[in-house]
Design an enzyme around this catalytic site. Structure first.
Site, mmCIF file in Angstrom:
data_model
loop_
_atom_site.group_PDB
_atom_site.id
_atom_site.type_symbol
_atom_site.label_atom_id
_atom_site.label_comp_id
_atom_site.label_asym_id
_atom_site.label_seq_id
_atom_site.Cartn_x
_atom_site.Cartn_y
_atom_site.Cartn_z
ATOM 1 N N LYS A 6 -30.350 -42.017 38.124
ATOM 2 C CA LYS A 6 -29.745 -42.239 36.651
ATOM 3 C C LYS A 6 -29.770 -41.178 35.730
ATOM 4 O O LYS A 6 -31.122 -40.561 35.873
ATOM 5 C CB LYS A 6 -30.698 -43.453 36.017
ATOM 6 C CG LYS A 6 -30.378 -44.803 36.942
ATOM 7 C CD LYS A 6 -29.221 -45.465 36.434
ATOM 8 C CE LYS A 6 -29.514 -46.967 36.701
ATOM 9 N NZ LYS A 6 -29.189 -47.801 35.436
ATOM 10 N N CYS A 42 -2.762 -42.541 -1.730
ATOM 11 C CA CYS A 42 -4.264 -42.459 -1.985
ATOM 12 C C CYS A 42 -4.399 -40.953 -1.101
ATOM 13 O O CYS A 42 -4.206 -40.597 0.058
ATOM 14 C CB CYS A 42 -5.104 -43.451 -1.252
ATOM 15 S SG CYS A 42 -6.741 -43.027 -0.644
ATOM 16 N N CYS A 62 -7.350 -50.117 1.968
ATOM 17 C CA CYS A 62 -6.746 -49.492 0.632
ATOM 18 C C CYS A 62 -5.275 -49.534 1.029
ATOM 19 O O CYS A 62 -4.767 -48.685 1.885
ATOM 20 C CB CYS A 62 -7.414 -47.957 0.524
ATOM 21 S SG CYS A 62 -6.240 -47.180 -0.763
ATOM 22 N N LYS A 110 -22.080 -44.227 40.470
ATOM 23 C CA LYS A 110 -22.270 -45.513 40.214
ATOM 24 C C LYS A 110 -21.659 -46.185 39.255
ATOM 25 O O LYS A 110 -21.950 -45.783 37.911
ATOM 26 C CB LYS A 110 -23.849 -45.467 39.849
ATOM 27 C CG LYS A 110 -24.654 -46.977 39.629
ATOM 28 C CD LYS A 110 -25.974 -47.099 39.691
ATOM 29 C CE LYS A 110 -26.625 -48.372 39.893
ATOM 30 N NZ LYS A 110 -26.111 -49.150 38.634
ATOM 31 N N CYS A 157 -9.407 -43.292 -4.003
ATOM 32 C CA CYS A 157 -8.229 -43.340 -5.302
ATOM 33 C C CYS A 157 -8.652 -44.522 -6.271
ATOM 34 O O CYS A 157 -7.888 -44.622 -7.369
ATOM 35 C CB CYS A 157 -6.838 -43.528 -4.624
ATOM 36 S SG CYS A 157 -6.776 -45.106 -3.688
ATOM 37 N N ASP A 200 -20.092 -48.275 36.271
ATOM 38 C CA ASP A 200 -20.724 -49.284 35.366
ATOM 39 C C ASP A 200 -19.953 -50.357 35.054
ATOM 40 O O ASP A 200 -19.179 -50.514 34.089
ATOM 41 C CB ASP A 200 -20.884 -48.644 33.845
ATOM 42 C CG ASP A 200 -21.896 -49.158 33.301
ATOM 43 O OD1 ASP A 200 -22.274 -50.245 33.690
ATOM 44 O OD2 ASP A 200 -21.949 -48.839 31.976
ATOM 45 N N TYR A 212 -13.242 -51.530 42.526
ATOM 46 C CA TYR A 212 -13.589 -50.504 43.615
ATOM 47 C C TYR A 212 -14.739 -51.204 44.385
ATOM 48 O O TYR A 212 -15.673 -51.570 44.092
ATOM 49 C CB TYR A 212 -14.181 -49.069 42.682
ATOM 50 C CG TYR A 212 -13.036 -48.677 41.958
ATOM 51 C CD1 TYR A 212 -12.325 -47.590 42.762
ATOM 52 C CD2 TYR A 212 -12.911 -49.028 40.735
ATOM 53 C CE1 TYR A 212 -11.386 -46.926 41.921
ATOM 54 C CE2 TYR A 212 -11.889 -48.278 39.865
ATOM 55 C CZ TYR A 212 -11.005 -47.412 40.358
ATOM 56 O OH TYR A 212 -10.110 -46.835 39.725
ATOM 57 N N GLU A 271 -21.927 -41.300 45.864
ATOM 58 C CA GLU A 271 -20.878 -41.818 45.147
ATOM 59 C C GLU A 271 -21.246 -42.160 43.750
ATOM 60 O O GLU A 271 -22.325 -42.216 43.083
ATOM 61 C CB GLU A 271 -20.701 -43.371 45.746
ATOM 62 C CG GLU A 271 -20.196 -43.175 46.948
ATOM 63 C CD GLU A 271 -20.073 -44.856 47.694
ATOM 64 O OE1 GLU A 271 -20.025 -45.824 46.855
ATOM 65 O OE2 GLU A 271 -19.860 -44.939 48.747
ATOM 66 N N CYS A 273 -11.329 -48.630 -3.569
ATOM 67 C CA CYS A 273 -11.181 -47.376 -2.613
ATOM 68 C C CYS A 273 -12.108 -46.247 -2.862
ATOM 69 O O CYS A 273 -12.075 -45.896 -4.299
ATOM 70 C CB CYS A 273 -9.769 -47.025 -2.511
ATOM 71 S SG CYS A 273 -9.778 -45.581 -1.314
HETATM 72 S S1 IVH Z 1 -24.124 -49.609 46.950
HETATM 73 C C1 IVH Z 1 -27.730 -52.522 48.412
HETATM 74 N N1 IVH Z 1 -22.720 -48.274 45.451
HETATM 75 O O1 IVH Z 1 -24.999 -51.061 41.189
HETATM 76 C C2 IVH Z 1 -26.860 -52.333 47.241
HETATM 77 N N2 IVH Z 1 -23.617 -49.983 44.249
HETATM 78 O O2 IVH Z 1 -28.292 -51.848 41.090
HETATM 79 C C3 IVH Z 1 -25.651 -51.713 47.418
HETATM 80 N N3 IVH Z 1 -23.036 -50.319 41.893
HETATM 81 O O3 IVH Z 1 -25.038 -54.398 41.258
HETATM 82 C C4 IVH Z 1 -24.946 -51.075 46.138
HETATM 83 N N4 IVH Z 1 -21.620 -48.341 41.793
HETATM 84 O O4 IVH Z 1 -22.873 -53.535 42.126
HETATM 85 C C5 IVH Z 1 -23.423 -49.250 45.314
HETATM 86 N N5 IVH Z 1 -21.202 -46.651 44.412
HETATM 87 C C6 IVH Z 1 -22.003 -47.759 44.370
HETATM 88 C C7 IVH Z 1 -22.266 -48.596 43.263
HETATM 89 C C8 IVH Z 1 -23.172 -49.792 43.264
HETATM 90 C C9 IVH Z 1 -22.142 -49.463 41.183
HETATM 91 C C10 IVH Z 1 -23.833 -51.428 41.435
HETATM 92 C C11 IVH Z 1 -23.865 -52.518 42.482
HETATM 93 C C12 IVH Z 1 -25.148 -52.956 42.163
HETATM 94 C C13 IVH Z 1 -26.149 -52.259 41.500
HETATM 95 C C14 IVH Z 1 -27.355 -51.844 42.116
#
Ligand code: IVH
Length: 613
Positions: free
Chosen positions: A309, A424, A419, A113, A406, A115, A221, A111, A403
């Site tokens: 990552k 300008c 400006c 990750k 001009c 942010d 999500y 999935e 500016c």
């Molecule tokens: S699973 C046992 N799935 O990443 C931990 N975490 O370092 C289960 N995060 O703070 C997490 N997207 O909130 C999971 N698709 C995803 C995620 C996700 C973001 C965050 C999570 C946690 C951090 C883990």
């Protein structure tokens, strides 16, 4: 139908339609229809507070202001993930798991990750109960009232067979597009902008006044569940919670192959700047929940999952100069000219310093060594100065009072210097670049270099000059010839046919972006009509109207717009708060109710009198 039944019906309807909208991405009714039902519910709940329900969508507007967030202990710790950075580490992870449970192949779910900000939400008998931040993983903060306001968090779960107590965990995020809008508003209000969508989401969730949170474009999500054993696999869990009314991340892969996972990772990271929501990697999880349990955790992270990552796009380099760019609205943007450096495969020579306040705050000086980062933006930004590397005798950067183009005296306007000279050259060039751009007049071939020549040579001073350009004169310009000049004239002629909303957008009116331009184009047929648009009055400010019956002269929608254009409010049901009942032919029960409550009953003529028309 009695008020109680109608209230319940409206709650079910509205919850259903927001599920269609947010989770299924397949709305069945328009926003206006939704708002109408919503207003009806508000009015009914005001009149009959005894029938108010905890899971009513009207509860999503925010609650009382807190003085502090209460601390809450998580029922099971909110873990973090260990990181990997390359294919070798992925293979090692896969090998380790296969060895631990003595199998040849393991099915994984991959999935994005997200942010954002991690959150845990509890439901009791399908009803939203409470929510908490991750905190240190063991103890978080109670953000129930804030999370309640998040538009795609269901206050009542859909479907059936929910566990009596259900804990769902996930990320709260602000999508990039919404983030930009939010920062635009902050800029307009002279407020400090958020550095990135993550900070914006975190700042919005940690508001003691949940009414502020309610106004922020937050989305939840789901990605993990403490009662994971309810499901055989993680994918089954995801499918089930979708049916229960939750959003889960898009772009999921189920695979046992590290090659396929690598391809998925590269593809997703490759398009990360185009995704609606920022991601900072990919999470790879063992799909089978029994295997998850048997693998267990090491310290603070599960053994059955890992975060892959991407390499961080940051680098350090030297600031050679700070220049100032003039935008089409006259805003001066400081830009750092850098010693060229490679960042995520791209050579970077410049980085934005955003605005005067931002520059003052960071105190970036010519000669400084800085850390730059390329996030979602195309233009990289300076994140900090390495003060320990600052050479002696550097000076704080000062905006000149004039500016840079001009020489017109500049003004401080909130976080910016501007400006305000409309003629300008820099402003004209930028306005033209916007005018010809793809989402505006879409004049193919009219690039920056050409615009610069046209303005510098005095051939174009305003938009309309483009439409009387002489092909022969055009073909004499640098890097132009008969053929390219001909093509450009053709593109200019084509642009006369763009849709009205694109034309409005092209004008670059303050606050009129592409969305507002579309709204304007819906309501008006020509620029003359827009120019004639009588300024809204405040004549009906503070008055609330209910319209009932039919009218020969105008439709009810037209009457509603008229009231709203004069700052009045239109509701769909009569309550003590109603000021006027506008009654037409065949008015029915609303008229009776208004009489009963002693509300002033008026006709169209009276309305016109109130407006002074
Ligand atoms: S699973 C046992 N799935 O990443 C931990 N975490 O370092 C289960 N995060 O703070 C997490 N997207 O909130 C999971 N698709 C995803 C995620 C996700 C973001 C965050 C999570 C946690 C951090 C883990």
């Amino acid at each position: 139908m009695g008020a109680k039944e109608r209230i319940n019906e409206l709650i079910e309807l509205l919850n259903y339609h927001s599920y269609r909208y947010y989770v299924l991405d397949d709305p069945q009714i328009s926003d206006a229809e939704y708002d109408k039902l919503f207003n009806e519910l508000i009015e009914l709940e005001k009149t009959y507070p005894e029938f108010l329900q905890g899971h009513s969508p009207t509860k999503k507007v925010g609650h009382k202001v807190l003085t502090d967030f209460r601390k809450v202990k998580h029922q099971s710790p909110m873990l973090s993930l260990s990181n990997i950075f390359n294919k070798e580490e992925l293979i090692a992870f896969d090998e380790r798991i296969k060895k631990l449970i003595s199998v040849n192949s393991i099915e994984y779910v991959c999935e994005p990750k997200l942010d954002g900000l991690a959150v845990s939400i509890h439901y009791k008998n399908g009803i939203f109960d409470s929510a908490a931040t991750r905190g240190d993983g063991k103890i978080g903060e109670d953000i129930t009232e804030n999370v309640r306001t998040i538009r795609n968090v269901p206050l009542k779960m859909f479907g059936n067979n929910h566990p009596e107590h259900f804990e769902i965990r996930g990320e709260i995020v602000i999508p990039n597009r919404e983030f930009e809008k939010l920062n635009d508003i902050k800029l307009k209000n002279n407020e400090k902008t958020f550095a990135n969508p993550r900070n914006a989401a975190a700042g919005s969730v940690r508001q003691l006044d949940s009414k502020i949170t309610a106004q922020r474009p937050l989305y939840f999500y789901a990605h993990s569940f403490t009662n994971e054993h309810l499901f055989k696999t993680h994918t089954e869990a995801l499918d089930t919670v979708k049916k229960w009314g939750f959003n889960t991340a898009k772009n999921i892969l189920v695979s046992s192959s590290t090659n396929e996972i690598e391809r998925y990772f590269n593809e997703l990271i490759g398009k990360r700047e185009k995704l609606d929501v920022n991601i900072d990697g990919v999470v790879i999880k063992v799909n089978d929940t029994k295997l998850q349990t048997s693998l267990g955790n090491i310290a603070r992270s599960p053994r059955w999952a890992v975060a892959w990552k991407p390499p961080a796009y940051t680098a350090t380099t030297l600031v050679k100069n700070i220049s100032v760019q003039v935008g089409r609205t006259g805003v001066l943007t400081p830009v750092a000219e850098l010693k060229p450096v490679e960042l995520g495969g791209v050579e970077i020579k410049r980085a934005t310093l955003h605005n005067a306040s931002e520059l003052e705050r960071k105190d970036v000086r010519v000669g400084d060594t800085v850390v730059i980062e390329r996030a979602g933006d195309v233009i990289p930004a300076i994140i900090r100065v390495l003060i320990e590397k600052r050479p002696p005798n550097t000076k704080t950067f000062k905006f000149t009072e004039k500016c840079p183009d001009c020489d017109h005296k500049t003004q401080r306007d909130g976080v910016n210097f501007v400006c305000d000279n409309k003629s300008c050259n820099s402003r004209i060039k930028e306005a033209l670049k916007h005018f010809v751009s793809r989402d505006a007049m879409n004049i193919d071939g009219m690039g920056e270099k050409l615009i610069e020549q046209l303005v510098d040579k005095g051939l174009v001073k305003k938009f309309s000059d483009i439409y009387v350009l002489d092909p022969d004169e055009l073909s004499m310009l640098d890097r132009m010839g008969k053929k390219s000049s001909h093509n450009i004239i053709e593109a200019i002629n084509m642009s006369k046919k763009v849709s009205f909303d694109k034309f409005i957008y092209a004008l670059g009116i303050d606050l009129v972006g592409s969305e507002n331009a579309k709204e304007l184009a819906k309501r008006f047929n020509s620029i003359d009509e827009i120019k004639d648009n009588k300024l809204k009055s405040n004549k009906l400010n503070g008055s609330s109207f209910v319209i009932t019956g039919s009218f020969d002269e105008m439709s009810r929608d037209e009457i509603s717009s008229l009231i709203e254009e004069n700052s009045g409010k239109v509701s769909s049901s009569v309550s003590k708060k109603t000021n006027y009942l506008l009654a037409g032919k065949d008015a029915g029960s609303k008229l009776d109710k208004a009489k009963e409550l002693g509300i002033k009953i008026i006709d169209l003529k009276d309305l016109f009198k109130l407006i002074g028309n």
